[in-house]
Enzyme design. Sequence first.
Site, PDB file in Angstrom:
ATOM      1  N   CYS A 196       6.642  29.672  26.019  1.00 31.88           N
ATOM      2  CA  CYS A 196       6.327  30.957  26.739  1.00 31.88           C
ATOM      3  C   CYS A 196       5.562  31.943  25.879  1.00 31.88           C
ATOM      4  O   CYS A 196       5.612  31.853  24.608  1.00 31.88           O
ATOM      5  CB  CYS A 196       7.607  31.591  27.257  1.00 31.88           C
ATOM      6  SG  CYS A 196       8.412  30.449  28.393  1.00 31.88           S
ATOM      7  N   SER A 212      17.131  10.730  21.124  1.00 32.69           N
ATOM      8  CA  SER A 212      16.819  11.739  21.947  1.00 32.69           C
ATOM      9  C   SER A 212      16.989  12.851  21.130  1.00 32.69           C
ATOM     10  O   SER A 212      17.807  13.195  20.272  1.00 32.69           O
ATOM     11  CB  SER A 212      17.916  11.924  23.142  1.00 32.69           C
ATOM     12  OG  SER A 212      17.532  11.025  24.233  1.00 32.69           O
ATOM     13  N   GLU A 262      10.547  30.483  22.120  1.00 31.98           N
ATOM     14  CA  GLU A 262       9.458  30.385  23.092  1.00 31.98           C
ATOM     15  C   GLU A 262       9.932  29.240  24.259  1.00 31.98           C
ATOM     16  O   GLU A 262       9.020  29.025  25.116  1.00 31.98           O
ATOM     17  CB  GLU A 262       8.112  29.957  22.536  1.00 31.98           C
ATOM     18  CG  GLU A 262       7.876  31.177  21.584  1.00 31.98           C
ATOM     19  CD  GLU A 262       8.157  31.052  20.133  1.00 31.98           C
ATOM     20  OE1 GLU A 262       8.932  30.091  19.889  1.00 31.98           O
ATOM     21  OE2 GLU A 262       8.013  31.764  19.366  1.00 31.98           O
ATOM     22  N   SER A 263      10.782  28.449  24.175  1.00 32.12           N
ATOM     23  CA  SER A 263      11.496  27.624  25.210  1.00 32.12           C
ATOM     24  C   SER A 263      11.917  26.114  24.341  1.00 32.12           C
ATOM     25  O   SER A 263      13.171  26.304  23.657  1.00 32.12           O
ATOM     26  CB  SER A 263      10.624  27.299  26.380  1.00 32.12           C
ATOM     27  OG  SER A 263      10.464  28.436  27.085  1.00 32.12           O
ATOM     28  N   HIS A 301      12.229  11.648  23.859  1.00 31.47           N
ATOM     29  CA  HIS A 301      13.310  10.450  23.943  1.00 31.47           C
ATOM     30  C   HIS A 301      12.380   9.150  23.812  1.00 31.47           C
ATOM     31  O   HIS A 301      11.327   9.104  24.259  1.00 31.47           O
ATOM     32  CB  HIS A 301      13.739  10.480  25.536  1.00 31.47           C
ATOM     33  CG  HIS A 301      14.336  11.617  25.960  1.00 31.47           C
ATOM     34  ND1 HIS A 301      15.623  12.043  25.628  1.00 31.47           N
ATOM     35  CD2 HIS A 301      13.866  12.744  26.656  1.00 31.47           C
ATOM     36  CE1 HIS A 301      15.922  13.015  26.171  1.00 31.47           C
ATOM     37  NE2 HIS A 301      14.974  13.629  26.703  1.00 31.47           N
TER      38      HIS A 301
END
Lengths: 138, 138
Positions: free
Chosen positions: B87, B59, B66-67, B72
């Site tokens: 974003c 993971s 921007e986020s 996974h």
Amino acid sequence: MTVLGNPLGIQLLAEIWECNEDKLNDMKCLEEMMTRAANKAGAEIRKVVFHRFEPQGISGVVVISESHLTIHTWPELAYAAVDIFTCGEVVDPWDALESIIQDLNAEDAHVIEISRGMKNLRRSKKKITNTIGQADTK
Amino acid sequence: MTVLGNPLGIQLLAEIWECNEDKLNDMKCLEEMMTRAANKAGAEIRKVVFHRFEPQGISGVVVISESHLTIHTWPELAYAAVDIFTCGEVVDPWDALESIIQDLNAEDAHVIEISRGMKNLRRSKKKITNTIGQADTK
């Protein structure tokens, strides 16, 4: 009879509005909130990473054995975008989400639930998008 | 004329199948791949966290200004679940996703694109789920 089989994971994408704006800009509060949510759902926490932006807004990730929880906040809009992705049949992502919505004192939340990793569907040669496009509103 | 206004962010949820199985279990390779993807999209990397599971599977999260990007992996199924949430109007999540699909030598990928934070839609009192349920297949 289940034709499609079980997905590897379930992902909730939550649009959470009308939250407590102070909490959305309090990194320590959000970190405690997200780890509490993971614990309430019975997840095993592996990594916790949060970042504060200037002049406002916080991004946070909790990596769990069962996948992840993320949050991005816009305090100026009283809005948080929350994802909860869990694998296996023990952890219920809805338990974590309900904890977060409650902790944020949110008055409005809309959620879609998406199945991830539908291997049986893949084997049948049908498009996986037929499945992951299913959106349940709660 | 845009009635609904622009979302705060765009999120891609990618079901990536028939990947190179060795790469899916190589944490260093995946970390380089995900940071390369973020850079190719023009994102600003803030935090990088990866975790390896036993006997297999990884993971990873790249928190960007921007986020985020997450991955996974299930090497035994040659499958990766990848999310890219960006974003603003500068970073294109599709640039990052195309880089990842190429790096994984994937032969099959299905993607849905979801708008996050449709504030104008909220103000109109329509349900946000009407918007975030829209799924574009590429």
